[in-house]
Design an enzyme around this catalytic site. Sequence first.
Site, PDB file in Angstrom:
ATOM      1  N   LYS A   1      38.636  46.329  33.540  1.00 47.57           N
ATOM      2  CA  LYS A   1      39.041  44.966  33.905  1.00 47.57           C
ATOM      3  C   LYS A   1      37.857  44.028  33.669  1.00 47.57           C
ATOM      4  CE  LYS A   1      40.712  42.095  37.675  1.00 47.57           C
ATOM      5  NZ  LYS A   1      41.375  42.053  38.976  1.00 47.57           N
TER       6      LYS A   1
ATOM      7  N   GLU B   1      33.811  53.395  32.009  1.00 50.24           N
ATOM      8  CA  GLU B   1      34.573  53.067  33.233  1.00 50.24           C
ATOM      9  C   GLU B   1      35.878  53.860  33.277  1.00 50.24           C
ATOM     10  OE1 GLU B   1      34.514  51.283  35.918  1.00 50.24           O
ATOM     11  OE2 GLU B   1      32.977  49.733  35.727  1.00 50.24           O
TER      12      GLU B   1
ATOM     13  N   LYS C   1      33.178  36.665  39.522  1.00 51.90           N
ATOM     14  CA  LYS C   1      33.313  38.093  39.817  1.00 51.90           C
ATOM     15  C   LYS C   1      32.505  38.946  38.848  1.00 51.90           C
ATOM     16  CE  LYS C   1      37.836  37.489  42.024  1.00 51.90           C
ATOM     17  NZ  LYS C   1      39.194  38.050  42.221  1.00 51.90           N
TER      18      LYS C   1
ATOM     19  N   TYR D   1      54.425  39.029  32.813  1.00 48.19           N
ATOM     20  CA  TYR D   1      55.298  37.995  33.381  1.00 48.19           C
ATOM     21  C   TYR D   1      56.455  37.686  32.438  1.00 48.19           C
ATOM     22  CZ  TYR D   1      51.120  37.635  36.217  1.00 48.19           C
ATOM     23  OH  TYR D   1      50.064  37.947  37.025  1.00 48.19           O
TER      24      TYR D   1
ATOM     25  N   LYS E   1      42.684  45.168  30.997  1.00 43.65           N
ATOM     26  CA  LYS E   1      43.097  43.831  31.422  1.00 43.65           C
ATOM     27  C   LYS E   1      42.014  42.815  31.098  1.00 43.65           C
ATOM     28  CE  LYS E   1      44.086  41.425  35.689  1.00 43.65           C
ATOM     29  NZ  LYS E   1      44.056  41.471  37.114  1.00 43.65           N
TER      30      LYS E   1
END
Length: 328
Positions: A196, A239, A223, A319, A254
């Site tokens: 991410k 990761e 972040k 979405y 993502k």
Amino acid sequence: MYPNQRFRRLRTNQAIRSLVRETSLSPNDFIVPLFVVEGKNVKEEIASMPNYFRLSLDHLTQEVKTLWQMGLKSVLLFVKVDEKLKDNAGAEAINPNGLMQRAIDTVKQAVPEMLVMTDVALDPYSVYGHDGIVQNGVIENDTTNLFLAEMAVSHAKAGADVVAPSDMMDGRIQVMRQRLEDEGFYHTGIMSYSAKYASAFYGPFRDALDSAPVDVKDIPKDKKTYQMDPANRKEAIKETLADVQEGADIVMVKPGLCYLDIVRDLANQVQLPIAVYQVSGEYAMIKAASEKGWLDHDAVMLEQLLAIKRAGASLIASYFAKDAVQLL
Ligand code: PBG
């Protein structure tokens, strides 16, 4: 002289094109993100996500019935938490009667077969808008992990089938898997947001949940100390391999479009299903450009979704799931 190879033969007509097509989309590919709010008969459009809504539990019931009828069989739940319930410890996140826990139950009551996935991270519950507990200006790793594991257990108790940690703390999959096993939730899956990125494409989502990092002195305003640097590729592989080792069932990249090279790299190395999250900013871009008449909404949408699959993903959180399925 004629060309040695006439690739255009296989493009001559619709029948042959569909015969040799390598990738296709189906309702089975999609995970539908849903935003849930308190209240009755609430269906609020998100300003930066046209035609996408925050739903109260009664609307959630209707929505999952509609989705199921359309062949969409999994949802990913997010909650918008009342400002008064936010803190720096996530107390509300493990409330057995919290909005998430009731939302899980609502979906299961409406459509028992619907696969319920839940977001596990602190940001919607955090006064600081961070995915973990903040201590001396640092997003704490290990104490956050212990808490996220409790949050996962709370979701599992409420009936979640799959928990989806989106926080990017190190080692959280291992801690979470262990806690779920300890509590007897052997069949609760973990879909890890493993690669991410600290992306600027999450803006509309943070509007939807009112979860953006706050601008307060000595608190990080972004972040970047836990989400990944968009410049890095090897890190995404490390990761993800770590999450596989720690016990993830599904791994995720993502956002989508800008990171399809990462998806392909992982598809070549990882034997677990790979999900892509086509995020809110990607949705907003297509909506905005097509509202202006600059892009063909449906064509661009399907092209992007297809590209995600071609890159190597087998699941897509999007979405556009409903829009896409209507066209298939
Ligand atoms: C937070 C979370 C985010 C998204 C999913 N979970 C935002 C963030 O990391 O700030 C973004 C999804 C989207 O933009 O559609 N844990």
